[in-house]
Design an enzyme around this catalytic site. Structure first.
Site, mmCIF file in Angstrom:
data_model
loop_
_atom_site.group_PDB
_atom_site.id
_atom_site.type_symbol
_atom_site.label_atom_id
_atom_site.label_comp_id
_atom_site.label_asym_id
_atom_site.label_seq_id
_atom_site.Cartn_x
_atom_site.Cartn_y
_atom_site.Cartn_z
ATOM 1 N N GLU A 1 20.330 6.666 -17.347
ATOM 2 C CA GLU A 1 20.680 8.044 -16.988
ATOM 3 C C GLU A 1 20.683 8.301 -15.485
ATOM 4 O OE1 GLU A 1 18.520 10.999 -19.173
ATOM 5 O OE2 GLU A 1 18.985 10.123 -21.110
ATOM 6 N N GLU B 1 19.519 6.276 -26.813
ATOM 7 C CA GLU B 1 18.482 7.293 -27.040
ATOM 8 C C GLU B 1 19.055 8.479 -27.798
ATOM 9 O OE1 GLU B 1 16.328 8.873 -23.665
ATOM 10 O OE2 GLU B 1 16.173 6.889 -22.766
HETATM 11 C C1 GBH Z 1 15.971 11.223 -21.571
HETATM 12 O O1 GBH Z 1 16.164 12.196 -20.603
HETATM 13 C C2 GBH Z 1 15.172 10.168 -20.886
HETATM 14 O O2 GBH Z 1 15.860 8.945 -20.757
HETATM 15 C C3 GBH Z 1 13.826 9.969 -21.479
HETATM 16 O O3 GBH Z 1 13.024 9.293 -20.554
HETATM 17 C C4 GBH Z 1 13.264 11.308 -21.882
HETATM 18 O O4 GBH Z 1 11.934 11.203 -22.295
HETATM 19 C C5 GBH Z 1 14.115 11.826 -23.019
HETATM 20 O O5 GBH Z 1 15.467 11.850 -22.685
HETATM 21 C C6 GBH Z 1 13.720 13.205 -23.500
HETATM 22 O O6 GBH Z 1 13.881 14.163 -22.505
HETATM 23 O O7 GBH Z 1 11.782 17.428 -16.530
HETATM 24 O O8 GBH Z 1 11.810 19.812 -16.160
HETATM 25 O O9 GBH Z 1 13.862 18.505 -16.093
HETATM 26 C C7 GBH Z 1 16.976 13.267 -20.908
HETATM 27 C C8 GBH Z 1 16.856 14.235 -19.771
HETATM 28 C C9 GBH Z 1 14.730 14.677 -18.781
HETATM 29 C C10 GBH Z 1 15.940 16.344 -19.974
HETATM 30 C C11 GBH Z 1 13.491 15.526 -18.869
HETATM 31 C C12 GBH Z 1 14.712 17.166 -20.093
HETATM 32 C C13 GBH Z 1 12.673 17.737 -19.163
HETATM 33 C C14 GBH Z 1 12.761 18.995 -18.381
HETATM 34 N N1 GBH Z 1 15.596 14.962 -19.887
HETATM 35 N N2 GBH Z 1 13.852 16.930 -18.980
HETATM 36 S S1 GBH Z 1 12.560 18.677 -16.673
#
Ligand code: GBH
Length: 476
Positions: free
Chosen positions: A172, A379
């Site tokens: 990502e 994922e």
């Molecule tokens: C994926 O991110 C990632 O590859 C994985 O590591 C992550 O655990 C999973 O999906 C679930 O989120 O941190 O305040 O921006 C997807 C993108 C990154 C979106 C973390 C949500 C949380 C809010 N995600 N984010 S913030």
């Protein structure tokens, strides 16, 4: 009747990859063991206000010490593959030079344990834990980081390539660039739009150079596979008959999907995205050099797709000034909800979203264009309101997660049945873990982790996962 009301129990096509995914900083802990250096996430998590509750990955799931138990769980779940990431600063504490023996030893032991159980390892080289020393030199907005990454990839491949067949470069890059340097929600927490745009390019350049370096080092006839994982969402206009909404959807699609898909798979950036950056952010001619896009477009053997939801957007007539955003120069666009039930991330549950993404990538970048491009969902998953400890019956009941996963897997398989070259699916995640800026407040695992005791409990969704594996093996 299945959890989504479907009549047939889910059975996977023969040979379909059925795995779980994790990432180093989210599960390993042991941040100082074996000489590991600090990553940008160690630094960021210690910045007051950056992570909910001040949570850090210092201990996380203590996987570094408990990996044998976790491999045992994977085996019980019937996973054919396990996708995990290498912690760059565990191998190169300063992001350069010889690999640390303790780090190499840890990943060799993990891989050997997987292979012993007949589980195929799937390596991600970079899932966001950049060595802090490289951020101090400028991080991804700085071009040298691409070279450092290719060097790290080649060295890691040199130590593990004899036993690991599948290697993906970045997880990502949208998050690394736009959350890390644009909105500042992720490490290193910077809010500089031009830096975010530069980071996109250097991440992509690092990907291309890493693939080239690993392929050059791979023995002929070794059957190694190289690829990348992108987070791809379908983007659609709130009002389909409104030209301004359609233009907004095109712009968001450009900044989320095509800005990565086009350079990697077509060898050029989309012109509309470059125009947008030039008009509202900075001139990409300042950082894109002759020959770069050809380097980025190294042939890949697999495309990983991470998909959790979809975006619906509309044009805003009178935009108001906004704080830092990952959507550079998009103050005139807003994201809307459509009223569907949501996960604990606030993401709407709509399995058609994953169908649309897979079908589109196949049609526009894969088999539909006459090229061979195996696709994998690397994922997909959901956070729900699981308890902190297992119940008195020793179980964790998570029916919403089962319904979510069952629905998304079926939708993905429908894209395959209609022609997409989809070869596998990895659930996010094997176990509850450190959910970045949300710390331990969101649980995505199909295995529950009681953080007070590190006790693992297979959730009902884990039993569902194992059931699918069993049925598919028996009928395959
Ligand atoms: C994926 O991110 C990632 O590859 C994985 O590591 C992550 O655990 C999973 O999906 C679930 O989120 O941190 O305040 O921006 C997807 C993108 C990154 C979106 C973390 C949500 C949380 C809010 N995600 N984010 S913030």
């Amino acid at each position: 009747s299945g959890p989504t009301g479907a009549t047939e129990p889910l059975v996977l096509p023969p040979g379909f990859v059925w795995g779980t995914a994790t990432a180093s900083y989210q599960i390993e802990g042991a941040v100082a063991d074996g000489g590991r250096g600090p990553s940008i996430w160690d630094t960021f998590a210690r910045t007051p206000g950056a992570v909910v509750n001040g949570d850090t990955g210092d201990v996380a799931d203590d996987h570094y010490h408990r990996y044998r138990e976790d491999v045992e769980l994977l085996s019980e779940l019937g996973a054919t593959h396990y996708r995990f990431s290498l912690a760059w600063p565990r191998l190169q504490p300063d992001g350069t030079g010889e690999l640390l023996p303790a780090g190499v030893d840890f990943y060799q032991r993990l891989v050997d344990a997987l292979l012993e159980k007949g589980i195929e390892p799937w390596i991600t080289l970079y899932h966001w834990d950049l060595p802090q020393a490289l951020q101090d030199l400028g991080g991804w907005p700085h071009r040298d980081t691409a070279d450092r990454f290719a060097d790290y990839a080649a060295r890691a491949f040199g130590k593990l390539g004899d036993r690991v067949r599948i290697w993906t470069t970045l997880n990502e890059p949208w998050c690394s660039a736009f959350l890390g340097y644009g909105s500042g929600q992720h490490a290193p927490g910077l809010t500089d739009p031009a830096a975010a745009a530069r980071a996109v390019h250097h991440l992509l350049l690092g990907h291309g150079r890493a693939v080239r370096a690993m392929r050059a080092a791979a023995p002929a006839g070794g059957d190694h596979r190289f690829g990348i994982t992108l987070n791809l969402y379908d983007v659609s206009p709130a009002r389909a008959d409104e030209p301004a909404d359609r233009a907004a959807a095109t712009r968001i699609d450009g900044l989320m999907n095509r800005i990565f898909l086009d350079p990697v798979l077509r060898g050029s950036y989309p012109t509309d995205v470059l125009d947008h950056l030039r008009e509202r952010v900075a001139d990409p001619a300042d950082w894109i050099r002759d020959g770069d896009t050809a380097e980025i477009a190294q042939p890949v053997d697999a495309l990983g797709i991470n998909c959790y939801a979809r975006h619906v957007v509309r044009a805003v007539d009178e935009p108001e000034p906004q704080g830092p955003s990952p959507w550079l120069g998009c103050e005139d666009i807003e994201f809307v909800t459509t009223g569907r039930p949501q996960t604990m991330m606030g993401w709407e549950i709509d399995p058609e979203g994953i169908y649309d993404v897979i079908a589109r990538v196949h049609r526009e970048y894969g088999g539909g264009t006459g090229r061979e491009l195996p696709l994998y969902v690397t994922e997909n998953g959901a956070a729900f309101d699981d308890p902190d400890t297992a119940g008195p019956d020793g179980a964790v009941h998570d029916p919403e997660r089962i319904a979510y996963l069952d629905g998304y897997v079926r939708a993905a398989l429908r894209a395959r049945a209609e022609g997409a070259d989809l070869r596998g699916y990895f659930v996010w995640s094997l176990m509850d873990n450190f959910e970045w800026a949300l710390g331990y407040t969101r649980r995505f695992g199909i295995v529950h982790v009681d953080y007070a005791t590190q006790r693992r409990t297979v959730k009902d969704s884990g039993h569902w996962f194992a059931g699918v594996a069993r049925r598919s093996r028996d009928q395959g």
